[in-house]
Design a protein around this motif. Structure first.
Motif, PDB file in Angstrom:
ATOM      1  N   SER A 113      50.246 -34.631  78.358  1.00 30.60           N
ATOM      2  CA  SER A 113      49.656 -33.765  79.369  1.00 30.60           C
ATOM      3  C   SER A 113      50.583 -32.584  79.624  1.00 30.60           C
ATOM      4  N   ASP A 114      50.004 -31.502  80.100  1.00 31.10           N
ATOM      5  CA  ASP A 114      50.805 -30.355  80.534  1.00 31.10           C
ATOM      6  C   ASP A 114      51.807 -29.905  79.457  1.00 31.10           C
ATOM      7  N   VAL A 115      51.267 -29.692  78.279  1.00 31.76           N
ATOM      8  CA  VAL A 115      52.087 -29.154  77.180  1.00 31.76           C
ATOM      9  C   VAL A 115      52.565 -27.746  77.544  1.00 31.76           C
ATOM     10  N   HIS A 116      51.735 -27.016  78.255  1.00 38.84           N
ATOM     11  CA  HIS A 116      52.101 -25.710  78.803  1.00 38.84           C
ATOM     12  C   HIS A 116      52.738 -24.763  77.780  1.00 38.84           C
ATOM     13  N   ALA A 117      52.103 -24.713  76.618  1.00 38.92           N
ATOM     14  CA  ALA A 117      52.486 -23.711  75.602  1.00 38.92           C
ATOM     15  C   ALA A 117      53.954 -23.811  75.184  1.00 38.92           C
TER      16      ALA A 117
ATOM     17  N   ALA B  94      41.240 -37.502  83.177  1.00 41.47           N
ATOM     18  CA  ALA B  94      40.971 -36.386  84.082  1.00 41.47           C
ATOM     19  C   ALA B  94      42.303 -35.671  84.301  1.00 41.47           C
ATOM     20  N   HIS B  95      42.283 -34.356  84.406  1.00 40.61           N
ATOM     21  CA  HIS B  95      43.562 -33.645  84.532  1.00 40.61           C
ATOM     22  C   HIS B  95      44.264 -33.969  85.861  1.00 40.61           C
ATOM     23  N   GLY B  96      43.591 -33.676  86.965  1.00 43.21           N
ATOM     24  CA  GLY B  96      44.227 -33.862  88.270  1.00 43.21           C
ATOM     25  C   GLY B  96      43.954 -35.235  88.853  1.00 43.21           C
TER      26      GLY B  96
ATOM     27  N   GLY C 130      47.124 -36.089  84.585  1.00 40.25           N
ATOM     28  CA  GLY C 130      48.341 -35.290  84.436  1.00 40.25           C
ATOM     29  C   GLY C 130      48.566 -34.485  85.705  1.00 40.25           C
ATOM     30  N   HIS C 131      48.812 -33.179  85.532  1.00 44.11           N
ATOM     31  CA  HIS C 131      48.810 -32.193  86.614  1.00 44.11           C
ATOM     32  C   HIS C 131      50.090 -32.169  87.449  1.00 44.11           C
ATOM     33  N   THR C 132      50.637 -33.329  87.831  1.00 44.00           N
ATOM     34  CA  THR C 132      51.860 -33.321  88.658  1.00 44.00           C
ATOM     35  C   THR C 132      53.111 -33.196  87.802  1.00 44.00           C
ATOM     36  N   HIS C 133      52.981 -33.466  86.503  1.00 48.93           N
ATOM     37  CA  HIS C 133      54.126 -33.454  85.586  1.00 48.93           C
ATOM     38  C   HIS C 133      55.133 -34.551  85.943  1.00 48.93           C
ATOM     39  N   VAL C 134      54.685 -35.584  86.609  1.00 47.70           N
ATOM     40  CA  VAL C 134      55.563 -36.692  87.017  1.00 47.70           C
ATOM     41  C   VAL C 134      54.948 -37.999  86.513  1.00 47.70           C
TER      42      VAL C 134
ATOM     43  N   ASN D 279      43.900 -26.914  85.233  1.00 48.11           N
ATOM     44  CA  ASN D 279      43.709 -25.711  86.048  1.00 48.11           C
ATOM     45  C   ASN D 279      44.230 -24.450  85.347  1.00 48.11           C
ATOM     46  N   HIS D 280      45.305 -24.572  84.566  1.00 50.58           N
ATOM     47  CA  HIS D 280      45.808 -23.388  83.863  1.00 50.58           C
ATOM     48  C   HIS D 280      44.855 -22.956  82.742  1.00 50.58           C
ATOM     49  N   ASP D 281      44.274 -23.949  82.059  1.00 49.20           N
ATOM     50  CA  ASP D 281      43.304 -23.621  81.003  1.00 49.20           C
ATOM     51  C   ASP D 281      42.089 -22.908  81.612  1.00 49.20           C
TER      52      ASP D 281
ATOM     53  N   GLY E 276      45.142 -31.950  79.541  1.00 52.44           N
ATOM     54  CA  GLY E 276      44.953 -30.640  80.156  1.00 52.44           C
ATOM     55  C   GLY E 276      46.223 -29.830  80.328  1.00 52.44           C
ATOM     56  N   ASP E 277      46.019 -28.544  80.618  1.00 56.55           N
ATOM     57  CA  ASP E 277      47.106 -27.571  80.687  1.00 56.55           C
ATOM     58  C   ASP E 277      47.890 -27.504  79.377  1.00 56.55           C
ATOM     59  N   ILE E 278      47.148 -27.333  78.304  1.00 59.60           N
ATOM     60  CA  ILE E 278      47.800 -27.102  77.006  1.00 59.60           C
ATOM     61  C   ILE E 278      48.464 -25.715  77.021  1.00 59.60           C
TER      62      ILE E 278
HETATM   63 ZN    ZN Z   1      50.441 -28.363  84.587  1.00 70.04          ZN
END
Ligand code: ZN
Length: 243
Positions: free
Chosen positions: A7-11, A112-114, A145-149, A60-62, A33-35
């Motif tokens: 999750s949250d690969v964030h580029a 689900a992302h969040g 994902g989403h919280t990165h924790v 949400n970033h996507d 999500g948030d690739i």
């Molecule tokens: Zn994120």
């Protein structure tokens, strides 16, 4: 089936590649999500994911990049990176992000992302926030994902038992067939639990086991790319602290 859950690969391609290598042989990747967003290589991360048999849902970033969310809800650094990403995105990447379903189900596992209740935006930071979401998916387990924790919450509404389960890195967690869980693998591209190593999980769908893992990657390479591209320096700095 052995599944790599990210999750949250964030580029952050360097982190993503380190995770893929560390995970070894897997039949599928599930991406929560948030690739894209924050990091310097949005198109390359999408392309890398698409090299694998995979399931992906948007974050949400996507959606921000696609113009589906109001960026005034983002902080200034996230917004700047999101607008930059919007400019960088190829038509192929854009169409791909557009094609993603808001939530996904595979066998006894939802994604689900969040949160299951509000997939794109809700943060499940604490166990009491997670409890209402158990009404919003049908399977035994939902990955978020989403919280990165990284975290494991269990449904304790009937039992009043302790709702947050300890994660021991590298030690398999056996999914009890009588219980339901919401599980966060942590963030690949921008961890926020104070540990800068990229975070992910491996799911064995047959044995019903989830194992959290951390892997070091060359943070300074991603930092250099962020700075070279003129993205906010704070997005480079925070990678070092895992915050
Ligand atoms: Zn994120």
């Amino acid at each position: 089936m052995r599944v790599l859950i990210v999750s949250d690969v964030h580029a952050n391609l360097v982190a993503f590649d380190a995770v893929i290598e560390d995970a070894g042989s897997v039949e599928m990747i599930w991406s929560l999500g948030d690739i894209v967003g924050y990091g310097p290589e949005p198109n390359a991360c999408i392309e890398r994911l698409r090299e694998f048999d995979h399931i992906a849902i948007p974050g949400n970033h996507d959606w921000g990049v696609l113009g589906k969310l109001d960026l005034s809800d983002f902080n200034a650094f996230a917004r700047a990176a999101n607008l930059w990403t919007r400019d960088q995105l190829t038509e192929t990447s854009r169409e791909y992000l557009e094609s993603l379903p808001e939530v996904a189900v595979c066998g006894d596992f939802s994604m689900a992302h969040g949160s299951p209740r509000s997939p794109i935006w809700e943060y499940l930071l604490y166990a009491d926030m997670a409890q209402p979401s158990f009404d919003f998916f049908e399977t035994s387990v939902c990955f978020v994902g989403h919280t990165h924790v990284p975290v494991i919450f269990r449904d304790v509404r009937d039992t009043g038992a302790w709702p947050t389960l300890a994660i021991h890195e590298g030690v398999p967690f056996e999914l009890d067939g009588r219980e339901r869980y919401i599980i966060n693998p942590g963030g690949v591209g921008q961890p926020r639990d104070g540990n800068p190593k990229a975070s992910y999980a491996i799911l064995d769908t047959t044995a019903r086991r989830v194992t959290h893992h951390r892997v070091e990657y060359d943070i300074w390479i991603t930092q250099g790319r962020i700075l070279d591209l003129g993205l906010p320096a704070s997005l480079a700095n925070r990678l070092l602290w895992g915050r």
